[in-house]
Design a protein around this motif. Structure first.
Motif, PDB file in Angstrom:
ATOM      1  N   ARG A 178       0.795  -1.220   0.000  1.00 36.73           N
ATOM      2  CA  ARG A 178       0.000   0.000   0.000  1.00 36.73           C
ATOM      3  C   ARG A 178       0.832   1.276   0.000  1.00 36.73           C
ATOM      4  NH1 ARG A 178      -4.629   1.538   4.527  1.00 36.73           N
ATOM      5  NH2 ARG A 178      -5.706   3.133   3.285  1.00 36.73           N
ATOM      6  N   SER A 179       1.921   1.294   0.776  1.00 38.04           N
ATOM      7  CA  SER A 179       2.682   2.526   0.970  1.00 38.04           C
ATOM      8  C   SER A 179       3.722   2.777  -0.121  1.00 38.04           C
ATOM      9  CB  SER A 179       3.377   2.496   2.331  1.00 38.04           C
ATOM     10  OG  SER A 179       4.274   1.399   2.411  1.00 38.04           O
ATOM     11  N   ARG A 180       3.807   1.909  -1.107  1.00 38.89           N
ATOM     12  CA  ARG A 180       4.790   2.114  -2.176  1.00 38.89           C
ATOM     13  C   ARG A 180       4.390   3.287  -3.064  1.00 38.89           C
ATOM     14  NH1 ARG A 180       7.740  -3.430  -3.901  1.00 38.89           N
ATOM     15  NH2 ARG A 180       7.408  -4.610  -1.996  1.00 38.89           N
ATOM     16  N   THR A 181       5.367   3.837  -3.760  1.00 42.02           N
ATOM     17  CA  THR A 181       5.114   4.983  -4.627  1.00 42.02           C
ATOM     18  C   THR A 181       4.312   4.567  -5.853  1.00 42.02           C
ATOM     19  OG1 THR A 181       7.119   4.665  -5.952  1.00 42.02           O
ATOM     20  CG2 THR A 181       7.334   5.975  -3.919  1.00 42.02           C
ATOM     21  N   VAL A 182       3.756   5.563  -6.529  1.00 38.71           N
ATOM     22  CA  VAL A 182       3.014   5.285  -7.762  1.00 38.71           C
ATOM     23  C   VAL A 182       3.913   4.583  -8.775  1.00 38.71           C
ATOM     24  CG1 VAL A 182       1.885   6.362  -9.752  1.00 38.71           C
ATOM     25  CG2 VAL A 182       1.366   7.159  -7.434  1.00 38.71           C
ATOM     26  N   ALA A 183       5.160   5.027  -8.875  1.00 44.77           N
ATOM     27  CA  ALA A 183       6.084   4.408  -9.830  1.00 44.77           C
ATOM     28  C   ALA A 183       6.337   2.946  -9.479  1.00 44.77           C
ATOM     29  CB  ALA A 183       7.402   5.191  -9.863  1.00 44.77           C
ATOM     30  N   GLU A 184       6.531   2.654  -8.195  1.00 44.30           N
ATOM     31  CA  GLU A 184       6.772   1.275  -7.776  1.00 44.30           C
ATOM     32  C   GLU A 184       5.540   0.408  -8.024  1.00 44.30           C
ATOM     33  OE1 GLU A 184       9.941   1.706  -4.106  1.00 44.30           O
ATOM     34  OE2 GLU A 184       7.866   2.275  -3.754  1.00 44.30           O
ATOM     35  N   LYS A 185       4.366   0.932  -7.682  1.00 44.84           N
ATOM     36  CA  LYS A 185       3.141   0.167  -7.923  1.00 44.84           C
ATOM     37  C   LYS A 185       2.916  -0.066  -9.408  1.00 44.84           C
ATOM     38  CE  LYS A 185       0.696   1.590  -3.746  1.00 44.84           C
ATOM     39  NZ  LYS A 185      -0.403   2.406  -3.209  1.00 44.84           N
ATOM     40  N   SER A 186       3.199   0.945 -10.213  1.00 41.47           N
ATOM     41  CA  SER A 186       3.014   0.799 -11.654  1.00 41.47           C
ATOM     42  C   SER A 186       3.925  -0.289 -12.221  1.00 41.47           C
ATOM     43  CB  SER A 186       3.289   2.135 -12.354  1.00 41.47           C
ATOM     44  OG  SER A 186       2.372   3.126 -11.932  1.00 41.47           O
ATOM     45  N   GLU A 187       5.129  -0.390 -11.688  1.00 41.83           N
ATOM     46  CA  GLU A 187       6.047  -1.436 -12.142  1.00 41.83           C
ATOM     47  C   GLU A 187       5.547  -2.817 -11.729  1.00 41.83           C
ATOM     48  OE1 GLU A 187       9.681  -2.821 -13.993  1.00 41.83           O
ATOM     49  OE2 GLU A 187       8.370  -1.077 -14.164  1.00 41.83           O
ATOM     50  N   ILE A 188       5.034  -2.922 -10.512  1.00 41.84           N
ATOM     51  CA  ILE A 188       4.461  -4.193 -10.054  1.00 41.84           C
ATOM     52  C   ILE A 188       3.263  -4.573 -10.908  1.00 41.84           C
ATOM     53  CG2 ILE A 188       3.214  -5.305  -8.157  1.00 41.84           C
ATOM     54  CD1 ILE A 188       5.052  -3.653  -6.251  1.00 41.84           C
ATOM     55  N   VAL A 189       2.409  -3.604 -11.199  1.00 37.59           N
ATOM     56  CA  VAL A 189       1.233  -3.867 -12.038  1.00 37.59           C
ATOM     57  C   VAL A 189       1.665  -4.341 -13.423  1.00 37.59           C
ATOM     58  CG1 VAL A 189      -0.694  -2.759 -13.245  1.00 37.59           C
ATOM     59  CG2 VAL A 189      -0.350  -2.349 -10.799  1.00 37.59           C
ATOM     60  N   ARG A 190       2.697  -3.730 -13.970  1.00 35.89           N
ATOM     61  CA  ARG A 190       3.171  -4.140 -15.302  1.00 35.89           C
ATOM     62  C   ARG A 190       3.607  -5.605 -15.295  1.00 35.89           C
ATOM     63  NH1 ARG A 190       7.844  -4.714 -17.940  1.00 35.89           N
ATOM     64  NH2 ARG A 190       9.122  -4.001 -16.174  1.00 35.89           N
ATOM     65  N   HIS A 191       4.380  -5.997 -14.314  1.00 40.82           N
ATOM     66  CA  HIS A 191       4.811  -7.396 -14.215  1.00 40.82           C
ATOM     67  C   HIS A 191       3.613  -8.323 -13.984  1.00 40.82           C
ATOM     68  CE1 HIS A 191       9.198  -7.039 -14.289  1.00 40.82           C
ATOM     69  NE2 HIS A 191       9.102  -5.970 -13.516  1.00 40.82           N
ATOM     70  N   THR A 192       2.657  -7.847 -13.176  1.00 40.36           N
ATOM     71  CA  THR A 192       1.478  -8.665 -12.887  1.00 40.36           C
ATOM     72  C   THR A 192       0.668  -8.920 -14.142  1.00 40.36           C
ATOM     73  OG1 THR A 192       1.391  -7.773 -10.634  1.00 40.36           O
ATOM     74  CG2 THR A 192      -0.607  -8.818 -11.486  1.00 40.36           C
TER      75      THR A 192
END
Length: 332
Positions: free
Chosen positions: A270-284
């Motif tokens: 939850r507390s990760r940055t937008v950039a970090e979440k976006s990278e996780i979403v891309r891999h997902t």
């Protein structure tokens, strides 16, 4: 939609006096790089419950409206949005704001919903898939031929972790509280199930692996399981802790950890940055899109409630009797 109102939920109070309150809020305006989604449904997560109890406040800048995932249709786009357009069906990973009719979401935190897939059911996708992707694969580096122990295999995260671990070619061990939940885990692909109420899981892992232990453990319990988890690790194994259902403080035998050359990793999403979440979403998306399009990924939706039944939905979650995801439909 400037000035228009929407229905939403917020929490008031904590520590046994918490109240789930329905309220009216202004429909959010999408900022630069954001889209506006009309919500079809949202998922319940343990983080929502912890926030309700006062243990997990929203990170700075996040909405006070709870809810970490939702599905719906894009009805507006902010400046600079390039990946999406009005009418796209999406699922959204959120830092908050999901318990509402509309949500504003950074475009990188959206996952496409395949045509023909039920849009309400798609609310079960974001939090579990991104959590599993970030912890089993990006943090834990799970690979074909390895072994993994997934605690709480009958829950939303556990159910998804079993499937993605099996798809990656891993041998899957899981824990659950009764035979019915273990049957659910086996149906999703788990190779071995352990009833943690009747068996010591570290002893069972030692027996089942002939003393080798497992390469990776995904743990939602925390302190209560620390000693057993370290015992269950193989040499070079990794323990990834993503929850504290069993407490936050425990004594660690560092010598045992060192002798196994093992690692302990603690993470939150939850507390990760937008950039970090976006990278996780891309891999997902890369990992789950083929499974979603083929219809082979079981979203394990255990129950779906209406918007005005949110209190009942959270009571059901609190009971511990549920299996898989709990969803709530947004107001029409």
């Amino acid at each position: 939609m400037t000035g228009e109102q929407m229905d939403a939920y917020i929490y008031r109070g904590a520590g046994g006096t918490e109240v789930i309150e329905q309220t009216r809020r202004e429909v959010p305006e999408p900022a630069v790089g954001e889209v506006l989604v009309r919500t079809a449904a949202f998922g319940l997560n343990r983080a929502d419950v912890q926030q309700r109890r006062g243990y997990y406040p929203p990170p700075p800048g996040a909405s006070d409206i709870p809810g970490l995932e939702a599905s719906g249709t894009i009805v507006g786009v902010g400046p600079g949005v390039t990946r999406w357009q009005i009418g796209d069906r999406v699922a959204a990973l959120l830092s908050g704001g999901g318990y509402a009719q509309y949500i504003a979401v950074p475009e990188g935190q959206l996952l496409p919903v395949p045509e023909g897939m039920d849009l309400v059911a798609a609310a079960a996708i974001p939090e579990v898939t991104c959590t599993v992707m970030s912890n089993l694969f990006l943090e834990g580096d799970l690979r074909n031929g390895q072994s993994v122990l997934i605690h709480g295999g009958a829950g939303g995260i556990g159910s998804m972790a079993i499937q993605l671990a099996k798809d990656a070619g891993a041998t899957v061990y899981t824990t659950a509280s009764d035979a019915g939940k273990l049957q659910h885990c086996h149906a999703l692909g788990a190779d071995h199930g352990i009833n943690y109420r009747a068996q010591d899981f570290s002893t069972e892992i030692d027996r089942l692996t002939e003393g080798r232990g497992v390469n990776l453990i995904l743990d939602v319990v925390g302190a209560k399981y620390l000693t057993q988890n370290v015992s269950a690790l193989a040499e070079g194994g990794q323990l990834v802790i993503i929850g504290l259902q069993g407490g936050a403080k425990a004594e660690l035998n560092i010598g045992q950890l060192m002798s196994k050359r093992a690692r302990i990793i603690g993470t939150t999403l939850r507390s990760r940055t937008v950039a970090e979440k976006s990278e996780i979403v891309r891999h997902t998306i890369d990992r789950i899109r083929p499974l979603l399009e083929a219809g082979t990924l079981d979203l394990s939706v255990g129950a779906t409630f209406e918007f005005d039944e949110l209190r009942e939905a959270q009571d059901y979650f609190d009971s511990g009797e549920h299996r898989g995801k709990i969803l709530v439909r947004a107001p029409r």
